[in-house]
Design a protein around this motif. Structure first.
Motif, mmCIF file in Angstrom:
data_model
loop_
_atom_site.group_PDB
_atom_site.id
_atom_site.type_symbol
_atom_site.label_atom_id
_atom_site.label_comp_id
_atom_site.label_asym_id
_atom_site.label_seq_id
_atom_site.Cartn_x
_atom_site.Cartn_y
_atom_site.Cartn_z
ATOM 1 N N LEU A 193 -1.299 13.959 -8.814
ATOM 2 C CA LEU A 193 -0.632 12.874 -8.093
ATOM 3 C C LEU A 193 -1.651 11.929 -7.477
ATOM 4 O O LEU A 193 -1.481 10.698 -7.528
ATOM 5 N N VAL A 194 -2.705 12.471 -6.903
ATOM 6 C CA VAL A 194 -3.768 11.614 -6.362
ATOM 7 C C VAL A 194 -4.445 10.835 -7.478
ATOM 8 O O VAL A 194 -4.731 9.646 -7.334
ATOM 9 N N GLU A 195 -4.689 11.489 -8.611
ATOM 10 C CA GLU A 195 -5.296 10.785 -9.742
ATOM 11 C C GLU A 195 -4.414 9.633 -10.207
ATOM 12 O O GLU A 195 -4.909 8.562 -10.589
ATOM 13 N N ALA A 196 -3.109 9.823 -10.162
ATOM 14 C CA ALA A 196 -2.179 8.779 -10.619
ATOM 15 C C ALA A 196 -2.265 7.528 -9.776
ATOM 16 O O ALA A 196 -2.001 6.420 -10.255
ATOM 17 N N PHE A 197 -2.659 7.690 -8.508
ATOM 18 C CA PHE A 197 -2.727 6.533 -7.600
ATOM 19 C C PHE A 197 -4.162 6.301 -7.140
ATOM 20 O O PHE A 197 -4.383 5.740 -6.061
ATOM 21 N N ALA A 213 0.842 -1.194 0.000
ATOM 22 C CA ALA A 213 0.000 0.000 0.000
ATOM 23 C C ALA A 213 0.879 1.247 0.000
ATOM 24 O O ALA A 213 2.037 1.212 0.424
ATOM 25 N N LEU A 214 0.315 2.341 -0.460
ATOM 26 C CA LEU A 214 1.071 3.584 -0.549
ATOM 27 C C LEU A 214 0.308 4.702 0.150
ATOM 28 O O LEU A 214 -0.869 4.924 -0.115
ATOM 29 N N TYR A 254 13.444 1.676 -2.043
ATOM 30 C CA TYR A 254 13.608 2.114 -0.650
ATOM 31 C C TYR A 254 12.799 1.262 0.330
ATOM 32 O O TYR A 254 13.034 1.328 1.538
ATOM 33 N N GLN A 255 11.821 0.528 -0.184
ATOM 34 C CA GLN A 255 10.968 -0.314 0.657
ATOM 35 C C GLN A 255 10.263 0.493 1.745
ATOM 36 O O GLN A 255 10.344 0.213 2.950
ATOM 37 N N VAL A 256 9.597 1.556 1.314
ATOM 38 C CA VAL A 256 8.799 2.371 2.222
ATOM 39 C C VAL A 256 7.353 2.340 1.747
ATOM 40 O O VAL A 256 7.078 2.053 0.580
ATOM 41 N N ASP A 257 6.430 2.643 2.644
ATOM 42 C CA ASP A 257 5.031 2.674 2.223
ATOM 43 C C ASP A 257 4.411 4.052 2.412
ATOM 44 O O ASP A 257 3.196 4.214 2.340
ATOM 45 N N GLU A 258 5.262 5.075 2.659
ATOM 46 C CA GLU A 258 4.755 6.442 2.713
ATOM 47 C C GLU A 258 5.764 7.397 2.081
ATOM 48 O O GLU A 258 6.964 7.331 2.344
ATOM 49 N N PHE A 259 5.243 8.298 1.262
ATOM 50 C CA PHE A 259 6.010 9.412 0.721
ATOM 51 C C PHE A 259 5.457 10.712 1.295
ATOM 52 O O PHE A 259 4.235 10.922 1.305
ATOM 53 N N ILE A 260 6.335 11.597 1.737
ATOM 54 C CA ILE A 260 5.957 12.976 2.052
ATOM 55 C C ILE A 260 6.447 13.822 0.885
ATOM 56 O O ILE A 260 7.649 13.915 0.635
ATOM 57 N N ILE A 279 -4.460 5.450 -0.219
ATOM 58 C CA ILE A 279 -3.459 6.441 0.191
ATOM 59 C C ILE A 279 -3.753 6.961 1.596
ATOM 60 O O ILE A 279 -3.394 8.067 1.962
ATOM 61 N N VAL A 280 -4.455 6.136 2.401
ATOM 62 C CA VAL A 280 -4.718 6.557 3.772
ATOM 63 C C VAL A 280 -4.157 5.509 4.711
ATOM 64 O O VAL A 280 -3.839 4.402 4.311
#
Length: 338
Positions: A328-332, A2-3, A304-310, A337-338
């Motif tokens: 960006l939201v449309e892309a995902f 998940a992202l 990077y094996q992360v599940d959150e981008f700031i 994303i929550v």
């Protein structure tokens, strides 16, 4: 995997704008971020810089909490080296009492400005001040009301005591900062938009996970802060990215300081007595159409094996900055994303 998508806003001020207009943009963007479903919205701390006006994140966070309803609001970050841990705990206890469960306390290791502002903030006491590690330890104890009996300030409490204290995060750009976050058992944010040496970033996050000390939270939480510009076309995104520049100041002591223009690097040189060199580099921005950015971010996530981008978006024209976050939201849109 998940992202989760979040936002870091540095409250930029553009040529011809007033500080009041720049802050209104930050307020509007926070409200838009909440509507779009971004997870958290952080504001930065900078001093005596003519391109950003967010010098007091605590004050700005308070206002943003009042202007939003659900999104987490926090600092990215408070520059703890300048301040009393007790006062920082008091500030964030007030915020956490005003909006329980919505406040993040990100701690930064950088000065947030040039040498002159650092001297002004620390009033000449930098050499006698405790280390950042010592201050971070004390801050944690004040946040949890857990000073040990042998502590010189035992019995002192940071008032008010909130129902849920602000969540603590450590920001950094090095393996050393990752080790400190792991040792303290707190979430870690690697600022890839400042240090884009991928080997260091991946090694820092791997080090954080391997050395993470459980106790304060059950498992490590690593986040990547990254600069992203999304536009309707690849050509427009490229043009928007080209409006930015980056300069690295390499000090004789071995430290490297990154600023967003050659002019600022030269100004830094006027304020320091230490020998230095300046390296001008292309800005570290991931840009493109929403399809291209989605592909690039998913590849970055895997590396990077992360599940959150700031996400920080250095677009000067405010409507285009908003558009970038919308795209960006449309892309995902098909991913959580929550």
């Amino acid at each position: 995997m998940a992202l989760t998508l979040s936002i870091l806003d540095q409250t930029p001020i553009q040529e011809g704008e007033t500080a009041a207009q720049a802050f209104q943009h930050t307020i509007q963007l926070a409200q838009i971020a909440e509507k779009l479903g971004y997870h958290r919205y952080w504001v930065s701390e900078h001093h005596d810089l003519d391109h950003v006006v967010g010098s007091s994140p605590e004050v700005l966070i308070s206002h943003l909490l009042a202007k939003t309803e659900r999104i987490r609001i926090g600092s990215g970050g408070v520059m703890l080296q300048h301040y009393s841990p007790y006062k920082v705990a008091e500030n964030f206890h007030v915020l956490a009492s005003l909006a329980p469960g919505r406040v993040d306390l990100g701690i930064g290791r950088a000065p947030g400005g040039l040498p002159l502002s650092t001297r002004a903030l620390q009033q000449g006491n930098a050499t006698a001040s405790p280390s950042l590690e010592e201050k971070l330890t004390e801050l944690e104890k004040f946040l949890s009301n857990n000073l040990e009996p042998e502590h010189a300030l035992y019995g002192l409490k940071a008032i008010p005591i909130p129902p849920q204290p602000a969540e603590l995060y450590l920001l950094g750009t090095s393996i050393a900062s990752a080790e400190l976050a792991a040792e303290r058992g707190v979430p870690y944010v690697f600022a890839q938009f400042i240090n884009n040496e991928e080997e260091i970033g991946i090694a820092a996050i791997e080090t954080y996970r391997k050395k993470f000390a459980t106790g304060k939270q059950p498992r490590p939480e690593a986040i990547l802060a990254i600069s992203v510009i999304v536009a309707d076309t690849e050509e427009e995104a490229r043009r928007l990215a080209a409006e930015n520049e980056l300069a690295k100041i390499h000090l004789a002591s071995g430290k490297t300081i990154t600023v967003n223009s050659l002019k600022k690097a030269e100004e830094f040189g006027k304020h320091t007595t230490e020998a230095f060199t300046i390296e001008v580099k292309e800005p570290n921005i991931l840009f493109g159409s929403k399809e291209a950015v989605r592909e690039k971010l998913l590849a970055t996530q895997q590396r990077y094996q992360v599940d959150e981008f700031i996400i920080t978006t250095p677009v000067k024209h405010f409507p285009k900055r908003i558009r970038s976050y919308e795209l960006l939201v449309e892309a995902f849109s098909e991913l959580p994303i929550v």
